[in-house]
Scaffold this motif. Sequence first.
Motif, mmCIF file in Angstrom:
data_model
loop_
_atom_site.group_PDB
_atom_site.id
_atom_site.type_symbol
_atom_site.label_atom_id
_atom_site.label_comp_id
_atom_site.label_asym_id
_atom_site.label_seq_id
_atom_site.Cartn_x
_atom_site.Cartn_y
_atom_site.Cartn_z
ATOM 1 N N CYS A 1 0.817 -1.439 -0.059
ATOM 2 C CA CYS A 1 0.221 0.123 0.053
ATOM 3 C C CYS A 1 0.946 1.411 -0.048
ATOM 4 O O CYS A 1 1.764 1.245 0.829
ATOM 5 N N VAL A 2 0.709 2.105 -1.014
ATOM 6 C CA VAL A 2 1.547 3.243 -0.977
ATOM 7 C C VAL A 2 0.645 4.668 -0.722
ATOM 8 O O VAL A 2 -0.436 4.807 -1.486
ATOM 9 N N ALA A 3 1.082 5.438 0.369
ATOM 10 C CA ALA A 3 0.364 6.640 0.712
ATOM 11 C C ALA A 3 1.392 7.638 -0.081
ATOM 12 O O ALA A 3 2.448 7.951 0.175
ATOM 13 N N THR A 4 0.378 8.736 -0.795
ATOM 14 C CA THR A 4 1.227 9.822 -1.529
ATOM 15 C C THR A 4 0.577 11.163 -1.074
ATOM 16 O O THR A 4 -0.767 10.989 -1.360
ATOM 17 N N ASN A 5 1.310 12.217 -0.878
ATOM 18 C CA ASN A 5 0.891 13.479 -0.882
ATOM 19 C C ASN A 5 1.983 14.395 -1.403
ATOM 20 O O ASN A 5 2.975 14.046 -1.740
ATOM 21 N N VAL A 6 1.703 15.686 -1.368
ATOM 22 C CA VAL A 6 2.716 16.580 -1.725
ATOM 23 C C VAL A 6 3.991 16.557 -1.041
ATOM 24 O O VAL A 6 4.920 16.700 -1.786
ATOM 25 N N VAL A 7 4.136 15.943 0.187
ATOM 26 C CA VAL A 7 5.282 15.857 0.755
ATOM 27 C C VAL A 7 6.194 14.866 0.346
ATOM 28 O O VAL A 7 7.416 14.951 0.494
ATOM 29 N N GLY A 8 5.300 13.725 -0.033
ATOM 30 C CA GLY A 8 6.365 12.399 -0.529
ATOM 31 C C GLY A 8 5.387 11.303 -0.561
ATOM 32 O O GLY A 8 4.302 11.334 -0.794
ATOM 33 N N GLU A 9 6.053 10.103 -0.441
ATOM 34 C CA GLU A 9 5.629 8.710 -0.601
ATOM 35 C C GLU A 9 5.919 8.213 0.822
ATOM 36 O O GLU A 9 7.058 8.022 1.044
ATOM 37 N N ARG A 10 5.164 7.268 1.217
ATOM 38 C CA ARG A 10 5.147 6.099 2.158
ATOM 39 C C ARG A 10 4.983 4.749 1.762
ATOM 40 O O ARG A 10 3.460 4.767 1.484
ATOM 41 N N ALA A 11 5.560 3.895 1.876
ATOM 42 C CA ALA A 11 5.092 2.427 1.357
ATOM 43 C C ALA A 11 5.068 1.544 2.707
ATOM 44 O O ALA A 11 5.654 1.727 3.641
ATOM 45 N N SER A 12 3.857 0.867 2.601
ATOM 46 C CA SER A 12 3.609 0.057 4.090
ATOM 47 C C SER A 12 4.842 -1.205 3.730
ATOM 48 O O SER A 12 5.341 -1.441 2.821
ATOM 49 N N ASP A 13 4.511 -1.926 5.005
ATOM 50 C CA ASP A 13 5.064 -3.266 4.846
ATOM 51 C C ASP A 13 4.382 -4.088 3.784
ATOM 52 O O ASP A 13 3.147 -3.982 3.475
#
Length: 93
Positions: A74-86
């Motif tokens: 699962c990848v969360a994205t906004n203007v700051v950047g991106e975070r990927a789940s385990d």
Amino acid sequence: VLRDDFRQPPGDVVVAAGDPAVLECVPPRGHPEPSISWTKDGTRLSDKDERLTMRGGKLMVTSTRKSDAGVYVCVATNVVGERASDPAELVVF
């Protein structure tokens, strides 16, 4: 702002071929609220596939096939950047 921690990372799912599968993800808090996308084995999934439904943090696969088995992130994205789940594994038997 985009926090590091997923409120609920996706978990492994085991289903029989032909059954539906649901992977669920609650993204980190962020401002603006992050959008969610999914990858399978490192490739971004498209909602053009009529068997896939992505709504909120849920990825639903109707009538799973052997080819749906793999590692999902699962990848969360906004203007700051991106975070990927385990990663979570979908097993189809």
